[in-house]
Scaffold this motif. Structure first.
Motif, PDB file in Angstrom:
ATOM      1  N   PHE A   1       0.872  -1.168   0.000  1.00 34.50           N
ATOM      2  CA  PHE A   1       0.000   0.000   0.000  1.00 34.50           C
ATOM      3  C   PHE A   1       0.910   1.219   0.000  1.00 34.50           C
ATOM      4  CE2 PHE A   1      -2.527  -3.386   1.679  1.00 34.50           C
ATOM      5  CZ  PHE A   1      -3.829  -3.106   1.283  1.00 34.50           C
ATOM      6  N   THR A   2       0.614   2.189  -0.853  1.00 33.02           N
ATOM      7  CA  THR A   2       1.444   3.384  -0.958  1.00 33.02           C
ATOM      8  C   THR A   2       0.762   4.558  -0.278  1.00 33.02           C
ATOM      9  OG1 THR A   2       2.324   2.611  -3.074  1.00 33.02           O
ATOM     10  CG2 THR A   2       2.595   4.956  -2.573  1.00 33.02           C
ATOM     11  N   ILE A   3       1.552   5.291   0.481  1.00 32.04           N
ATOM     12  CA  ILE A   3       1.075   6.547   1.058  1.00 32.04           C
ATOM     13  C   ILE A   3       2.096   7.636   0.730  1.00 32.04           C
ATOM     14  CG2 ILE A   3      -0.294   5.539   2.922  1.00 32.04           C
ATOM     15  CD1 ILE A   3       2.006   6.152   4.811  1.00 32.04           C
ATOM     16  N   TYR A   4       1.599   8.833   0.644  1.00 31.64           N
ATOM     17  CA  TYR A   4       2.448   9.994   0.408  1.00 31.64           C
ATOM     18  C   TYR A   4       2.352  10.883   1.639  1.00 31.64           C
ATOM     19  CZ  TYR A   4       2.284   8.271  -4.331  1.00 31.64           C
ATOM     20  OH  TYR A   4       2.378   7.462  -5.441  1.00 31.64           O
ATOM     21  N   VAL A   5       3.495  11.335   2.112  1.00 34.40           N
ATOM     22  CA  VAL A   5       3.546  12.219   3.267  1.00 34.40           C
ATOM     23  C   VAL A   5       4.063  13.561   2.778  1.00 34.40           C
ATOM     24  CG1 VAL A   5       4.485  12.587   5.568  1.00 34.40           C
ATOM     25  CG2 VAL A   5       4.034  10.251   4.776  1.00 34.40           C
TER      26      VAL A   5
END
Length: 112
Positions: A43-47
């Motif tokens: 799962f990809t998240i961007y911060v």
């Protein structure tokens, strides 16, 4: 009930501005069924920082985002802690339902 577990966070890409409060970071989270690391999917998240997000909106006029965590100062431990809190509310009857619940907050590698 399928209980999701975070197995690993990996920083895939970082873009830092001239100041420490200007950043965009791509993170992959390996999440699977509790106790079974072989079940992990990505799962990809961007911060991003409020400053970077503001600059993006200023340039484009509009930003739409899912899988976006916004924080003033980047701290991977804070990201991990928040993701674990989210996962605590994503248990469902099947893995597919669980993954879809997680994908409200992160981008699942098997989404269409």
């Amino acid at each position: 009930m399928i209980i999701p577990e975070l197995f690993c966070l990996t920083i895939m890409d970082e873009d830092w501005g001239e100041e420490t409060d200007d950043f965009w970071i791509e993170i992959e989270a390996d999440i699977g069924i509790k106790g079974d690391s072989d079940s992990a999917e990505v799962f990809t998240i961007y911060v991003t920082s409020p400053k970077r997000l503001g600059n993006m909106v200023e340039k484009s006029g509009l930003e739409i985002a899912r899988g976006l965590f916004i924080m003033k100062d980047f701290n991977i431990k804070s990201v991990e802690d928040r993701l674990k809190k989210i996962l605590a509310h994503c248990s469902r009857k099947t893995w597919n339902e669980t993954a879809l619940a997680i994908s409200r907050y992160a981008i699942w590698e098997y989404e269409n």
